[in-house]
Design a protein around this motif. Structure first.
Motif, mmCIF file in Angstrom:
data_model
loop_
_atom_site.group_PDB
_atom_site.id
_atom_site.type_symbol
_atom_site.label_atom_id
_atom_site.label_comp_id
_atom_site.label_asym_id
_atom_site.label_seq_id
_atom_site.Cartn_x
_atom_site.Cartn_y
_atom_site.Cartn_z
ATOM 1 N N GLU A 61 -4.818 1.205 -4.411
ATOM 2 C CA GLU A 61 -5.928 2.161 -4.541
ATOM 3 C C GLU A 61 -5.522 3.556 -4.078
ATOM 4 N N LEU A 62 -4.728 3.631 -3.028
ATOM 5 C CA LEU A 62 -4.269 4.940 -2.550
ATOM 6 C C LEU A 62 -3.319 5.580 -3.561
ATOM 7 N N ILE A 63 -2.466 4.778 -4.163
ATOM 8 C CA ILE A 63 -1.576 5.299 -5.206
ATOM 9 C C ILE A 63 -2.400 5.770 -6.397
ATOM 10 N N GLU A 64 -3.405 4.990 -6.759
ATOM 11 C CA GLU A 64 -4.292 5.373 -7.868
ATOM 12 C C GLU A 64 -4.977 6.708 -7.580
ATOM 13 N N ALA A 65 -5.293 6.951 -6.308
ATOM 14 C CA ALA A 65 -5.946 8.196 -5.912
ATOM 15 C C ALA A 65 -4.975 9.379 -5.878
ATOM 16 N N GLY A 66 -3.689 9.119 -6.154
ATOM 17 C CA GLY A 66 -2.724 10.206 -6.244
ATOM 18 C C GLY A 66 -1.863 10.416 -5.015
ATOM 19 N N LEU A 67 -1.962 9.532 -4.034
ATOM 20 C CA LEU A 67 -1.155 9.692 -2.832
ATOM 21 C C LEU A 67 0.265 9.203 -3.067
ATOM 22 N N THR A 68 1.208 9.868 -2.442
ATOM 23 C CA THR A 68 2.608 9.458 -2.523
ATOM 24 C C THR A 68 2.865 8.380 -1.466
ATOM 25 N N PRO A 69 3.926 7.604 -1.640
ATOM 26 C CA PRO A 69 4.262 6.631 -0.597
ATOM 27 C C PRO A 69 4.419 7.268 0.780
ATOM 28 N N ASP A 70 5.042 8.449 0.829
ATOM 29 C CA ASP A 70 5.207 9.130 2.123
ATOM 30 C C ASP A 70 3.861 9.447 2.766
ATOM 31 N N LYS A 71 2.908 9.924 1.983
ATOM 32 C CA LYS A 71 1.582 10.265 2.515
ATOM 33 C C LYS A 71 0.828 9.000 2.945
ATOM 34 N N ILE A 72 0.973 7.919 2.183
ATOM 35 C CA ILE A 72 0.331 6.659 2.556
ATOM 36 C C ILE A 72 0.843 6.199 3.919
ATOM 37 N N ILE A 73 2.142 6.274 4.099
ATOM 38 C CA ILE A 73 2.740 5.851 5.365
ATOM 39 C C ILE A 73 2.347 6.797 6.495
ATOM 40 N N ARG A 74 2.440 8.078 6.245
ATOM 41 C CA ARG A 74 2.161 9.071 7.288
ATOM 42 C C ARG A 74 0.691 9.085 7.700
ATOM 43 N N ASP A 75 -0.225 9.047 6.723
ATOM 44 C CA ASP A 75 -1.639 9.276 7.032
ATOM 45 C C ASP A 75 -2.488 8.012 7.141
ATOM 46 N N TYR A 76 -2.026 6.907 6.571
ATOM 47 C CA TYR A 76 -2.876 5.709 6.537
ATOM 48 C C TYR A 76 -2.250 4.507 7.236
ATOM 49 N N TYR A 77 -1.013 4.211 6.915
ATOM 50 C CA TYR A 77 -0.390 2.987 7.418
ATOM 51 C C TYR A 77 1.011 3.278 7.960
ATOM 52 N N PRO A 78 1.086 3.865 9.148
ATOM 53 C CA PRO A 78 2.403 4.246 9.685
ATOM 54 C C PRO A 78 3.332 3.062 9.981
ATOM 55 N N SER A 79 2.787 1.859 10.006
ATOM 56 C CA SER A 79 3.648 0.697 10.245
ATOM 57 C C SER A 79 4.393 0.256 8.990
#
Length: 77
Positions: free
Chosen positions: A30-48
């Motif tokens: 869903e985050l990818i669908e919303a246009g987020l990059t893998p780096d942004k997903i890791i940095r802002d949502y799921y740092p683990s």
């Protein structure tokens, strides 16, 4: 990449998750669908997570679609 995805009926109601977490694959998609990059997903949502985890989620979804058998629906609605 399949070794990074787990399905356990006792974790998140059996939804596919990143192994060792309760982060469900569909949340990443869903985050990818919303246009987020893998780096942004890791940095802002799921740092683990790692980039390989995000790539594994995408690979899992692609494999499901690719391996799915499609039967055309010709019924009347």
């Amino acid at each position: 990449m399949k070794d990074r995805i787990t399905i356990d009926p006792n974790i998140c109601h059996g939804q596919p998750c990143i192994k060792g977490t309760r982060i469900m694959v569909y949340l990443i998609l869903e985050l990818i669908e919303a246009g987020l990059t893998p780096d942004k997903i890791i940095r802002d949502y799921y740092p683990s997570l790692t980039k390989k985890d995000v790539q594994s989620a995408i690979h899992y979804a692609v494999t499901l679609i690719k391996d799915e058998e499609y039967i055309p629906y010709e019924g009347v609605l």
